[in-house]
Design a protein around this motif. Sequence first.
Motif, PDB file in Angstrom:
ATOM      1  N   VAL A  91       0.839  -1.202   0.000  1.00  0.00           N
ATOM      2  CA  VAL A  91       0.000   0.000   0.000  1.00  0.00           C
ATOM      3  C   VAL A  91       0.874   1.252   0.000  1.00  0.00           C
ATOM      4  N   ILE A  92       1.899   1.269   0.841  1.00  0.00           N
ATOM      5  CA  ILE A  92       2.823   2.410   0.868  1.00  0.00           C
ATOM      6  C   ILE A  92       3.497   2.589  -0.486  1.00  0.00           C
ATOM      7  N   GLY A  93       3.863   1.467  -1.121  1.00  0.00           N
ATOM      8  CA  GLY A  93       4.482   1.531  -2.436  1.00  0.00           C
ATOM      9  C   GLY A  93       3.559   2.139  -3.476  1.00  0.00           C
ATOM     10  N   ALA A  94       2.266   1.867  -3.382  1.00  0.00           N
ATOM     11  CA  ALA A  94       1.302   2.440  -4.329  1.00  0.00           C
ATOM     12  C   ALA A  94       1.205   3.956  -4.177  1.00  0.00           C
ATOM     13  N   VAL A  95       1.350   4.451  -2.949  1.00  0.00           N
ATOM     14  CA  VAL A  95       1.346   5.901  -2.734  1.00  0.00           C
ATOM     15  C   VAL A  95       2.664   6.506  -3.194  1.00  0.00           C
ATOM     16  N   LYS A  96       3.760   5.816  -2.952  1.00  0.00           N
ATOM     17  CA  LYS A  96       5.072   6.327  -3.349  1.00  0.00           C
ATOM     18  C   LYS A  96       5.211   6.457  -4.860  1.00  0.00           C
ATOM     19  N   ASP A  97       4.682   5.471  -5.598  1.00  0.00           N
ATOM     20  CA  ASP A  97       4.826   5.553  -7.052  1.00  0.00           C
ATOM     21  C   ASP A  97       3.712   6.352  -7.707  1.00  0.00           C
ATOM     22  N   THR A  98       2.960   7.104  -6.886  1.00  0.00           N
ATOM     23  CA  THR A  98       1.904   8.036  -7.326  1.00  0.00           C
ATOM     24  C   THR A  98       0.757   7.347  -8.047  1.00  0.00           C
ATOM     25  N   SER A  99       0.589   6.019  -7.838  1.00  0.00           N
ATOM     26  CA  SER A  99      -0.617   5.369  -8.369  1.00  0.00           C
ATOM     27  C   SER A  99      -1.852   5.934  -7.677  1.00  0.00           C
TER      28      SER A  99
END
Length: 361
Positions: A42-50
């Motif tokens: 979930v954090i990765g999805a926010v980081k990659d601006t998805s």
Amino acid sequence: MTVSDDGVVGQSVKSAYQLLEGPSFPTFIQGDKRLYSSMMEVIGAVKDTSYWAAFVVMPNASDRIAQALQGGALTYIWNEVRYPPFSDEVFLQSFGNLVTRTRLAYNTLNGTTALELLNKNDPAALQVLLNPIMATGINIMPTTQQTKLFYNTVSMVMPILQQFFFLLILNGLSNELHLYSKLPLHISGLVRVGLSVVFDLVASLCMSGYIWGFRESWEVTRKQFALTWMVLWLLMHIHFLIIDACTAFLPLPALPFFLLTWIIINITSSISPFEANPGFYRWGYALPTNEAYTVLTDIWSRGSVPQLYRALPVLFSWWVAGLSLAICGHCYRCHKAWKLDEKRGNEKLDDRTRTAEEQGA
């Protein structure tokens, strides 16, 4: 939004969102549990601006209400460094409202049952009853300093104004000293390029310095300072080249109109995210200020705004186009200066000839 709990907590969150849903509240998209099975995903999805942010209902939250006192039921994730005023006003406040509404919805759905099952001799159980839903916030890059309000507003206007006033001085001195006609074309061009590079290095260093000077508790490093300096230098040099070309071809009365228009369209592209504006404004992705600010937020958040694939090509395209136009503008200036000197020379020659004829007569 990822809901991994099908019990009363998950139902409470959905009910709360239905009450808050509207134009003034962020749109929540139900995430696939298989794609976002862990918090790191979930954090990765926010980081990659998805996604701009995430709101997670933890698995089995309804069965672990006691852990909600330690923030185990709900978690919200956002990256404050991306348009800090927007992130604070929209996401942080919205998440707070959603948690409050979820708590009320939970009490409505489960309050009577919880009261009947309450162990009145257990203080912890009483606290859970009174405040059953707690949330934990994960801010990818905290940006709490007051000067954050200027990063995508005033700070994006200053590079344009600095280049304009520098060009006023540079063009004025060049005309006064007749550099366009006295020096060879390539020498005068190299002088202008060299002066612009040095000036922009100093100006971007000062701008980076004031950002670092007022960073307060902002956790940024020397490496990020150097990268910020280079990005601001590139942005300033792009503005220099564009304004330099315009001062060569446009008449003097038209320059204020061009400068004002250039400032407005650039600041409009960086002042708020395009996702919050009508689709028409997305042509602003092609402007240098928007892409420079995108690169800066990626630097400041240690790679958590990974849009360099778009931002860097746009910036370098502007630099190449600006350099080409500036070279054409410099040739045009020199050509005009040569013609003007030739005209003045012919006028002086005619005056001398006329004077000699009058004296001979």
